[in-house]
Design an enzyme around this catalytic site. Structure first.
Site, mmCIF file in Angstrom:
data_model
loop_
_atom_site.group_PDB
_atom_site.id
_atom_site.type_symbol
_atom_site.label_atom_id
_atom_site.label_comp_id
_atom_site.label_asym_id
_atom_site.label_seq_id
_atom_site.Cartn_x
_atom_site.Cartn_y
_atom_site.Cartn_z
ATOM 1 N N SER A 109 0.779 -1.148 -0.053
ATOM 2 C CA SER A 109 -0.014 -0.029 -0.022
ATOM 3 C C SER A 109 0.847 1.126 0.081
ATOM 4 O O SER A 109 2.154 1.011 0.210
ATOM 5 C CB SER A 109 -0.894 -0.105 1.297
ATOM 6 O OG SER A 109 -1.413 1.191 1.573
ATOM 7 N N TYR B 188 -1.610 -1.679 10.402
ATOM 8 C CA TYR B 188 -1.638 -1.487 8.992
ATOM 9 C C TYR B 188 -0.300 -1.222 8.255
ATOM 10 O O TYR B 188 0.206 -1.549 7.516
ATOM 11 C CB TYR B 188 -2.982 -0.807 8.516
ATOM 12 C CG TYR B 188 -3.382 -0.885 7.137
ATOM 13 C CD1 TYR B 188 -4.432 -1.738 6.487
ATOM 14 C CD2 TYR B 188 -2.685 -0.182 5.996
ATOM 15 C CE1 TYR B 188 -4.717 -1.913 5.196
ATOM 16 C CE2 TYR B 188 -2.999 -0.044 4.869
ATOM 17 C CZ TYR B 188 -3.979 -1.113 4.497
ATOM 18 O OH TYR B 188 -4.270 -1.167 3.062
HETATM 19 P P1 NAD Z 1 -11.760 -6.124 0.503
HETATM 20 O O1 NAD Z 1 -12.274 -5.908 1.944
HETATM 21 O O2 NAD Z 1 -12.446 -5.850 -0.484
HETATM 22 O O3 NAD Z 1 -10.962 -7.643 0.177
HETATM 23 C C1 NAD Z 1 -10.283 -7.979 1.496
HETATM 24 C C2 NAD Z 1 -10.270 -9.712 1.055
HETATM 25 O O4 NAD Z 1 -9.558 -10.248 2.032
HETATM 26 C C3 NAD Z 1 -11.796 -10.166 1.190
HETATM 27 O O5 NAD Z 1 -11.882 -11.348 0.022
HETATM 28 C C4 NAD Z 1 -11.953 -10.927 2.361
HETATM 29 O O6 NAD Z 1 -12.816 -12.102 2.574
HETATM 30 C C5 NAD Z 1 -10.186 -11.285 2.730
HETATM 31 N N1 NAD Z 1 -9.996 -11.505 4.094
HETATM 32 C C6 NAD Z 1 -10.195 -10.849 5.135
HETATM 33 N N2 NAD Z 1 -9.870 -11.503 6.406
HETATM 34 C C7 NAD Z 1 -9.541 -12.690 5.756
HETATM 35 C C8 NAD Z 1 -8.660 -13.807 6.413
HETATM 36 N N3 NAD Z 1 -8.685 -13.854 7.892
HETATM 37 N N4 NAD Z 1 -8.484 -15.033 5.701
HETATM 38 C C9 NAD Z 1 -8.611 -14.788 4.394
HETATM 39 N N5 NAD Z 1 -9.179 -13.976 3.821
HETATM 40 C C10 NAD Z 1 -9.612 -12.847 4.350
HETATM 41 O O7 NAD Z 1 -10.206 -5.175 0.630
HETATM 42 P P2 NAD Z 1 -9.319 -4.502 -0.712
HETATM 43 O O8 NAD Z 1 -9.432 -3.072 -0.615
HETATM 44 O O9 NAD Z 1 -9.618 -5.453 -1.916
HETATM 45 O O10 NAD Z 1 -7.976 -5.032 -0.242
HETATM 46 C C11 NAD Z 1 -7.197 -6.070 -0.827
HETATM 47 C C12 NAD Z 1 -5.766 -5.631 -0.445
HETATM 48 O O11 NAD Z 1 -5.554 -4.471 -0.684
HETATM 49 C C13 NAD Z 1 -5.601 -5.499 1.125
HETATM 50 O O12 NAD Z 1 -4.133 -6.200 1.567
HETATM 51 C C14 NAD Z 1 -5.381 -3.875 1.423
HETATM 52 O O13 NAD Z 1 -4.654 -3.836 2.525
HETATM 53 C C15 NAD Z 1 -4.807 -3.529 0.042
HETATM 54 N N6 NAD Z 1 -4.939 -2.135 -0.281
HETATM 55 C C16 NAD Z 1 -6.024 -1.774 -0.617
HETATM 56 C C17 NAD Z 1 -6.158 -0.338 -0.718
HETATM 57 C C18 NAD Z 1 -7.648 0.257 -0.932
HETATM 58 O O14 NAD Z 1 -7.546 1.508 -0.862
HETATM 59 N N7 NAD Z 1 -8.847 -0.572 -1.203
HETATM 60 C C19 NAD Z 1 -5.293 0.559 -0.688
HETATM 61 C C20 NAD Z 1 -4.017 -0.212 -0.604
HETATM 62 C C21 NAD Z 1 -3.798 -1.412 -0.357
#
Ligand code: NAD
Length: 262
Positions: free
Chosen positions: A144, A157
């Site tokens: 991130s 985080y």
């Molecule tokens: P999201 O909430 O849409 O997806 C998260 C996924 O992780 C889901 O499929 C959920 O079921 C799964 N998950 C959660 N806990 C779990 C566990 N204990 N075991 C297995 N699976 C589990 O979120 P997203 O925004 O798509 O995030 C995905 C990644 O991208 C994350 O690592 C997040 O930190 C990173 N990220 C997101 C953003 C953003 O702005 N959305 C920015 C930077 C980084």
């Protein structure tokens, strides 16, 4: 054109958001995919079967909880048992919790560090021998902008995402002489369920509409004023899986609308 026909990809946390877009993009290039994550069983089955139907590949679902070593290692073991190998690993599963550092609950700290730093480590430990046996591999860790800079109230985080970039570099160095690469991606704001929760919190806190909260969230940090799209990140991962990316090793690739240029 990247051709991933015959490759097998495991994408953690791919029942929604970025992970789902990545699974779809890799499948669109011909890879068989293993999806993972939580959610409504019928909705997950519908996404799984849609991937098979839309792209003519195999798609397996494994609902392992990746906050434990056993859960994480079982995901990789099960993928090898079902698909025969793993060529591509995308460590993506993640959650968020916000609180000032001195009030940050230890259980939330432990969960975030386990899921977002230790789990990628356990998955890499399990997958590397498999990739080495086949002489090819791609590992992509979804970090991130918070792997590069901090924001308040996100101690666990930010610590996990910084650590993940360190793990990426070490893995890249240890595989530098092989056809196995490891990179990190650093998105800025991406409009997914994880971020929607933060938009809802701003709307409730400031008594403003959802749209106003969205604009507020973006303009605080992301100079473009636009979200990075899950598809943009998926396209980057497809490129990292191509042969043209063979010498892209140990880097943190930023897709943040200018956030970290400030
Ligand atoms: P999201 O909430 O849409 O997806 C998260 C996924 O992780 C889901 O499929 C959920 O079921 C799964 N998950 C959660 N806990 C779990 C566990 N204990 N075991 C297995 N699976 C589990 O979120 P997203 O925004 O798509 O995030 C995905 C990644 O991208 C994350 O690592 C997040 O930190 C990173 N990220 C997101 C953003 C953003 O702005 N959305 C920015 C930077 C980084």
């Amino acid at each position: 054109m990247t051709d991933l026909k015959g490759r097998v990809a495991v994408i953690t946390g791919s029942t929604s958001g970025i992970g789902l877009a990545v699974a779809q993009a890799l499948a669109a290039k011909g890879a068989n995919v293993v999806i993972n994550g939580f959610g409504d069983a019928a909705a997950i089955e519908s996404e799984r079967s849609k991937i098979e139907k839309d792209y003519g590949v195999k798609c397996w679902y494994n609902g392992a909880d990746l906050s434990t070593e056993d859960g994480t290692k079982s995901l990789i073991k099960d993928a090898v048992a079902k698909a025969g190998k793993v060529d591509i690993l995308v460590n993506n599963a993640g959650i968020q919790h916000t609180a000032p550092v001195e009030q940050f609950p230890s259980d939330k700290w432990n969960l975030i560090i386990s899921l977002m730093l230790s789990s990628p480590f356990w998955a890499i430990q399990e997958v590397l021998p498999v990739m080495r046996k086949n002489g090819w591999g791609r590992i992509v860790n979804i970090s991130s902008v918070h792997g590069l800079v901090a924001s308040m109230q996100k101690a666990a985080y930010v610590a996990a995402k910084h650590g993940l970039i360190g793990l990426t570099k070490v893995t890249a160095l240890e595989t530098a002489r092989e056809k196995i690469t490891c990179n990190a991606i650093c998105p800025g704001w991406v409009h997914t369920p994880l971020v929607q929760k933060q938009i809802d919190a701003i709307a409730a806190r400031d008594g403003i509409s959802g749209d106003e909260a969205k604009t507020k969230l973006l303009t605080e940090k992301q100079p473009s004023g636009e979200f990075t799209k899950p598809e943009d990140i998926a396209a980057m991962i497809v490129f990292l899986c191509s042969e043209n990316a063979a010498q892209m090793r140990g880097s943190a690739w930023v897709q943040d609308g200018g956030w970290t240029a400030q």
